[in-house]
Enzyme design. Structure first.
Site, mmCIF file in Angstrom:
data_model
loop_
_atom_site.group_PDB
_atom_site.id
_atom_site.type_symbol
_atom_site.label_atom_id
_atom_site.label_comp_id
_atom_site.label_asym_id
_atom_site.label_seq_id
_atom_site.Cartn_x
_atom_site.Cartn_y
_atom_site.Cartn_z
ATOM 1 N N GLY A 18 0.457 -0.997 0.230
ATOM 2 C CA GLY A 18 0.109 0.285 -0.138
ATOM 3 C C GLY A 18 0.675 1.413 -0.143
ATOM 4 C CG HIS A 38 -2.866 12.815 2.553
ATOM 5 N ND1 HIS A 38 -3.545 13.223 1.167
ATOM 6 C CD2 HIS A 38 -3.237 11.680 2.355
ATOM 7 C CE1 HIS A 38 -4.011 11.879 0.459
ATOM 8 N NE2 HIS A 38 -3.981 10.661 1.443
ATOM 9 C CG HIS A 39 0.104 12.164 7.985
ATOM 10 N ND1 HIS A 39 1.044 11.818 7.468
ATOM 11 C CD2 HIS A 39 -1.102 11.785 6.548
ATOM 12 C CE1 HIS A 39 1.448 10.752 6.613
ATOM 13 N NE2 HIS A 39 0.381 10.212 6.732
ATOM 14 C CE LYS A 93 -0.075 10.198 0.594
ATOM 15 N NZ LYS A 93 0.810 8.948 0.358
#
Length: 240
Positions: free
Chosen positions: A76, A136-137, A140
């Site tokens: 992933g 996103h955080h 990332k």
């Protein structure tokens, strides 16, 4: 009992561990660095399947080690599309099996399908321009996200007037502008906006927590213990 190795033991790895145990799987190795590889390699080789959620800097080596050991792997991690062809060829050459994808959320993969239909409809509606925005955080490392790139490629396959995508650049009408934000601990939000002079249509998927990705990865791992070959998660998510 399915024996699982977790490659990448950050926030996602810990979430995967929790869900895999809850699903009755056994975690035989948790590998996050070279010291872990040295101390846990023998345990890793006993795995029925590995789940890889590490970083763009380590994913290629992690996958190669799975191929060399003959361990099927669910991957992933994003940020390795430039070497995707080489990785797939190596997996096939070693007769190994892999499921990979930019997003392991079932909802996000439904979102992909919706965007495919929407883009097909918009191909003949040249009054609409399209842009993608993702958040996103802050930790990332890749931008735009793999999910945003997947969405962009879906649109490019359907809308003839769009030829490529560009990050934070709306200067070219033939390109899809992709805007990437890195804020706080945001799990992942993706929106696709079609806008004309008269109106706007927005499609959005928002992940509330990392569990949705971990659940999809664990389901894919179970599926991969019974199926062989190289598959994108977007192709099999209805069957896992």
């Amino acid at each position: 009992m399915i024996k699982v190795s977790i490659l990448g033991y950050g926030k996602m790895g810990k979430e995967i561990e929790k869900i895999a145990i809850r699903e009755g799987m056994s975690i035989v190795a948790k590998i996050d660095n070279e010291d872990d590889w040295s101390s846990q390699y023998n345990a890793f080789k006993t795995s029925d399947v590995a789940i890889e959620f590490s970083t763009p800097a380590t994913v290629v080596q992690n996958l190669s080690r799975c191929f060399e050991a003959g361990i099927p792997v669910v991957c992933g991690t994003t940020g390795w599309t430039k070497v995707e062809k080489d990785i797939i060829e190596k997996c096939a050459k070693t007769s190994n099996s892999m499921v990979y994808g930019s997003n392991f959320s079932i909802g996000a993969n439904i979102f992909f399908k919706i965007n495919e239909v929407m883009a097909e409809l918009m191909n003949k509606q040249s009054q609409y321009d399209v842009m993608i925005e993702e958040t996103h955080h802050i930790a990332k490392k890749d931008a735009p996200s793999g999910t945003a790139i997947s969405i962009a490629n879906i649109i490019l396959n359907q809308i003839d007037r769009k030829k490529d995508w560009k990050l934070d650049d709306n200067s070219d009408e033939s390109s899809i502008n992709v805007i990437a934000h890195r804020l706080g601990d945001e799990t992942g939000t993706h929106s696709v906006k079609y806008e004309s002079d008269a109106d706007c249509i927005t499609l959005c998927h928002k992940a509330y927590n990392r569990a949705i990705f971990a659940q999809g990865a664990v389901r894919a791992a179970r599926w991969l213990t019974k199926n062989t070959g190289i598959h994108q998660f977007s192709e099999i998510f209805l069957h896992v």
